[in-house]
Design an enzyme around this catalytic site. Structure first.
Site, PDB file in Angstrom:
ATOM      1  N   HIS A   8     -12.733  -6.206   3.615  1.00  0.00           N
ATOM      2  CA  HIS A   8     -13.629  -5.210   3.178  1.00  0.00           C
ATOM      3  C   HIS A   8     -14.915  -5.714   4.428  1.00  0.00           C
ATOM      4  O   HIS A   8     -15.249  -6.952   3.820  1.00  0.00           O
ATOM      5  CB  HIS A   8     -14.384  -5.299   1.877  1.00  0.00           C
ATOM      6  CG  HIS A   8     -15.571  -4.236   1.630  1.00  0.00           C
ATOM      7  ND1 HIS A   8     -16.963  -4.323   2.090  1.00  0.00           N
ATOM      8  CD2 HIS A   8     -15.383  -2.931   0.707  1.00  0.00           C
ATOM      9  CE1 HIS A   8     -17.703  -2.950   1.678  1.00  0.00           C
ATOM     10  NE2 HIS A   8     -16.886  -2.981   0.569  1.00  0.00           N
ATOM     11  N   ARG A  46      -7.151   1.971   4.149  1.00  0.00           N
ATOM     12  CA  ARG A  46      -8.039   3.282   3.335  1.00  0.00           C
ATOM     13  C   ARG A  46      -8.964   3.590   2.954  1.00  0.00           C
ATOM     14  O   ARG A  46      -9.880   2.828   3.602  1.00  0.00           O
ATOM     15  CB  ARG A  46      -7.453   2.553   1.852  1.00  0.00           C
ATOM     16  CG  ARG A  46      -8.533   3.576   0.549  1.00  0.00           C
ATOM     17  CD  ARG A  46      -8.215   3.116  -0.541  1.00  0.00           C
ATOM     18  NE  ARG A  46      -8.385   1.678  -0.384  1.00  0.00           N
ATOM     19  CZ  ARG A  46      -9.559   1.727  -1.935  1.00  0.00           C
ATOM     20  NH1 ARG A  46     -10.702   1.931  -1.561  1.00  0.00           N
ATOM     21  NH2 ARG A  46     -10.702   0.167  -1.300  1.00  0.00           N
ATOM     22  N   GLU A 105     -19.809   7.055   1.586  1.00  0.00           N
ATOM     23  CA  GLU A 105     -19.707   6.081   2.801  1.00  0.00           C
ATOM     24  C   GLU A 105     -18.846   6.174   3.983  1.00  0.00           C
ATOM     25  O   GLU A 105     -18.818   7.280   4.134  1.00  0.00           O
ATOM     26  CB  GLU A 105     -18.348   5.058   1.509  1.00  0.00           C
ATOM     27  CG  GLU A 105     -19.027   4.986   0.231  1.00  0.00           C
ATOM     28  CD  GLU A 105     -18.198   3.947  -1.038  1.00  0.00           C
ATOM     29  OE1 GLU A 105     -17.322   3.552  -0.447  1.00  0.00           O
ATOM     30  OE2 GLU A 105     -18.439   4.450  -2.000  1.00  0.00           O
ATOM     31  N   HIS A 162      -9.465  -7.185   0.771  1.00  0.00           N
ATOM     32  CA  HIS A 162      -9.914  -6.785  -0.532  1.00  0.00           C
ATOM     33  C   HIS A 162      -8.973  -5.410  -1.186  1.00  0.00           C
ATOM     34  O   HIS A 162      -9.166  -5.509  -2.023  1.00  0.00           O
ATOM     35  CB  HIS A 162     -11.285  -5.018   0.333  1.00  0.00           C
ATOM     36  CG  HIS A 162     -11.934  -4.403  -0.914  1.00  0.00           C
ATOM     37  ND1 HIS A 162     -12.300  -4.733  -2.289  1.00  0.00           N
ATOM     38  CD2 HIS A 162     -12.051  -2.844  -0.599  1.00  0.00           C
ATOM     39  CE1 HIS A 162     -13.712  -3.968  -2.741  1.00  0.00           C
ATOM     40  NE2 HIS A 162     -12.249  -2.668  -2.079  1.00  0.00           N
ATOM     41  N   ARG A 209     -14.098   1.494   7.466  1.00  0.00           N
ATOM     42  CA  ARG A 209     -13.542  -0.408   6.962  1.00  0.00           C
ATOM     43  C   ARG A 209     -13.211  -1.497   7.866  1.00  0.00           C
ATOM     44  O   ARG A 209     -13.623  -2.564   8.510  1.00  0.00           O
ATOM     45  CB  ARG A 209     -13.089  -0.594   5.783  1.00  0.00           C
ATOM     46  CG  ARG A 209     -13.916  -0.917   5.011  1.00  0.00           C
ATOM     47  CD  ARG A 209     -12.815  -0.630   3.333  1.00  0.00           C
ATOM     48  NE  ARG A 209     -13.817   0.031   3.031  1.00  0.00           N
ATOM     49  CZ  ARG A 209     -13.798   0.082   1.068  1.00  0.00           C
ATOM     50  NH1 ARG A 209     -12.281   0.221   0.855  1.00  0.00           N
ATOM     51  NH2 ARG A 209     -14.720   0.922   0.496  1.00  0.00           N
TER      52      ARG A 209
HETATM   53  C1  SIN Z   1     -16.987  -0.308  -2.671  1.00  0.00           C
HETATM   54  O1  SIN Z   1     -18.328   0.182  -3.298  1.00  0.00           O
HETATM   55  O2  SIN Z   1     -17.605  -0.513  -1.375  1.00  0.00           O
HETATM   56  C2  SIN Z   1     -15.177  -0.577  -2.612  1.00  0.00           C
HETATM   57  C3  SIN Z   1     -15.100   1.017  -2.762  1.00  0.00           C
HETATM   58  C4  SIN Z   1     -13.570   0.494  -2.107  1.00  0.00           C
HETATM   59  O3  SIN Z   1     -13.310  -0.124  -1.848  1.00  0.00           O
HETATM   60  O4  SIN Z   1     -13.206   2.079  -1.622  1.00  0.00           O
END
Ligand code: SIN
Length: 431
Positions: A225, A362, A111, A327, A266
Site C-alpha cells: 500500500h 488488487r 479511490e 498490505h 496502487r
Molecule cells: C484503504 O483504505 O486504502 C485500504 C482499502 C483497501 O485495501 O482496498
C-alpha cells in the site's frame, strides 16, 4: 478432545463471518479464531467496499479491476465479483451495516484506479462497522459456536478429502471433525517487518496447503500500500486510507512538490514513491490534506485524525509522513468460482484464497467485496450438498511438540514467499 460439526470455518474476518451467516441455520457450524474474534484485517479496513452502483456501472467496474490487475486477472471471476456486488451490499445493509448516506442515498467515495466514485463506506472505519454488525448476528445464531484462541496446526485428511482440522489451545490438542471446512485464515502481513496487517496473520493457510499438497496460485503477487504512516516500530503500520487521496489529498516529496498522480493504481503509486524516496535519499514522502476543509476532514476521517494526533500530527494542518508497506496478498490457495480448493470438501475464501480475481495488483476496496461474494458462493454450494455428505472420522495424528509445529508452519510460509519473491527476502521476519 473431539468436536463434531457440519461445517468448520477457520477465520473470523468478513469471509468467515459472512459464510457462517449464509449457511443454513440447521447446520452445526464451528467458527474458529486464532486470537480474539476481532483480530482480523477486516476489522482494520478503512476505505470501504467497492460495488457497481447500477447495471450501467458494471462494464467500467470490470475494466477498472482488470486494468489495476495489469490484465492478469481471471475474467470470469471478475465478472462474478462485479455482477454479484449490488446484491451483497444490499444483504449487508439487511444485516445491519450502516453505510454513510445523504438522506436515503448511499454515499460513494473514490479511490485509486476507479474511474468513478463507487465505494460504500462508514466514515474511515468501514471494516469495524461491517465486522461488528456481522459478529452481532453470528452471536445470535444458535447453530454457530465460536472457539477463540484456537491455532490451526493441520488438516485431518484421508485420500485428498478434508475431514476437519487439528487445533491447539493452551497446549491441548483439539480435533474438529466436519463434513466441510472453509479456510478463511487471512493474509500474510505478519511475515513482513512492515505491514498494515494484524501481526498474527502469518500465512497459516499457505503452510497448511503446502503440507497437504493443495494447489496454490499467484504466490508472487504481493501488494504494497502506498501510504502507511511512517514510523520506526515493530508494530503494525497504521494505514492512511486511499480514500484520503480519493477525497483530494496530495502526495509531496521532501521539497513539498507533487510528484505523482495520486489516483493511479496502487502498484504504480508505490513504485513512484520508492523512486522518489531513493532520488531524495528520504525514508518517506508526505501526504497533505491541509488544503481541504478542516471540519470536513475531522468528520470524514475521524479515526485517521485521532490516530495521527496520537503520533503528533494534526492532519488538518501538518503533512503526514508516509511510506509503502506490505498490505495485501493477491495469491493464495487456488479456488474455483464456488471457492472449492483442489482438496475434496475443502473451501477457501477471502485473502487466503486465489480465484485470480485481483490479477497482479488488487483494485482498491475490492478485498471486502471478494470476501462477501465468494464466501457466500461457498456457503450456497455447501447448503446444497450437506444432506448428501456423511461425516467421516479417522484417528488424527497426535501432536506432541506444539511450539515446534508453530515454528515449522512459519518456516514453510516464509520459505515459500522467499522462493517466489527473493527480491523481498530482507522485508521478511526471521524464524
Ligand atoms: C484503504 O483504505 O486504502 C485500504 C482499502 C483497501 O485495501 O482496498
Amino acid at each position: 478432545m473431539d468436536i463434531e460439526c457440519d461445517v468448520l470455518i477457520v477465520g473470523t474476518g468478513i469471509a468467515g463471518l459472512y459464510s457462517a451467516l449464509n449457511l443454513r441455520d440447521d447446520l452445526n457450524i464451528a467458527l474458529i479464531s486464532k486470537g480474539d474474534i476481532t483480530k482480523t484485517n477486516t476489522y482494520l479496513a478503512q476505505g470501504g467496499i467497492a460495488t457497481a452502483k447500477d447495471e450501467h456501472d458494471k462494464p467500467s467496474f470490470i475494466e477498472d479491476t482488470l486494468r489495476a490487475g495489469n490484465y492478469k486477472n481471471d475474467l470470469t471471476a471478475v465478472r462474478v465479483l462485479v455482477d454479484e456486488s449490488i446484491e451483497n451490499i444490499k444483504k449487508l445493509i439487511e444485516l445491519g451495516v450502516d453505510f454513510d448516506k445523504s438522506k436515503d442515498n448511499l454515499l460513494y467515495t473514490r479511490e485509486g484506479a476507479h474511474s468513478t466514485n463507487r465505494i460504500v463506506h462508514h466514515k474511515d472505519y468501514t471494516g469495524k462497522e461491517v465486522a461488528d454488525s456481522l459478529i452481532e448476528k453470528v452471536l445470535k445464531r444458535k447453530n454457530i459456536k465460536i472457539y477463540k484462541n484456537f491455532y490451526l496446526c493441520d488438516l485431518i485428511t484421508q485420500n485428498n478429502r478434508c475431514l476437519g482440522g487439528i487445533f491447539i489451545k493452551e497446549s491441548k490438542q483439539l480435533n474438529i471433525f466436519s463434513k466441510f471446512t472453509i479456510l478463511a485464515t487471512g493474509g500474510i502481513g505478519g511475515l513482513f517487518k512492515n505491514s498494515t496487517n494484524q501481526r498474527i496473520l502469518t500465512g497459516d493457510g499457505l503452510s497448511i496447503a503446502v503440507k497437504n499438497n493443495i494447489k496454490l496460485k499467484d504466490i508472487q503477487y504481493i501488494q504494497f500500500h502506498p501510504t502507511a504512516f511512517y514510523e520506526s516500530t515493530n508494530e503494525r503500520r497504521f494505514l492512511i486510507s486511499e480514500s484520503v487521496r480519493g477525497e483530494g489529498a496530495h502526495l509531496l516529496n521532501s521539497k513539498g512538490e507533487r510528484f505523482v498522480d495520486e489516483l493511479l493504481p496502487r502498484d504504480e503509486v508505490s513504485s513512484k514513491i520508492y523512486s522518489e524516496m531513493k532520488k531524495t535519499n528520504s525514508s518517506n514522502v508526505y501526504l497533505s490534506l491541509s488544503h481541504l476543509n478542516s471540519s470536513y476532514i475531522k468528520q470524514r476521517f475521524p479515526k485517521i485524525y485521532s490516530e495521527c494526533l496520537k503520533r503528533g500530527i494534526d492532519i488538518t494542518k501538518d503533512s503526514i509522513p508516509v511510506a509503502p508497506a506490505q498490505h495485501y496478498f493477491m495469491g493464495g490457495i487456488e479456488v474455483d468460482l464456488y471457492s472449492k480448493t483442489s482438496m475434496e470438501n475443502l473451501f477457501a475464501a477471502g485473502e487466503v484464497s486465489c480465484s485470480g480475481v485481483h490479477g497482479e495488483n488488487r483494485l482498491a476496496s475490492n478485498s471486502l467485496l471478494e470476501g462477501l461474494v465468494f464466501s457466500r458462493r461457498a456457503a450456497d454450494y455447501i447448503n446444497n450438498l450437506s444432506d448428501k455428505t456423511p461425516l467421516k472420522k479417522v484417528s488424527p495424528k497426535i501432536i506432541t511438540d506444539f511450539e515446534m509445529v508453530k515454528r515449522e508452519n512459519l518456516k514453510i510460509a516464509i520459505d515459500l514467499i522467499k522462493e517466489k519473491r527473493w527480491d523481498l527476502k530482507d522485508e521478511l521476519i526471521s524464524y
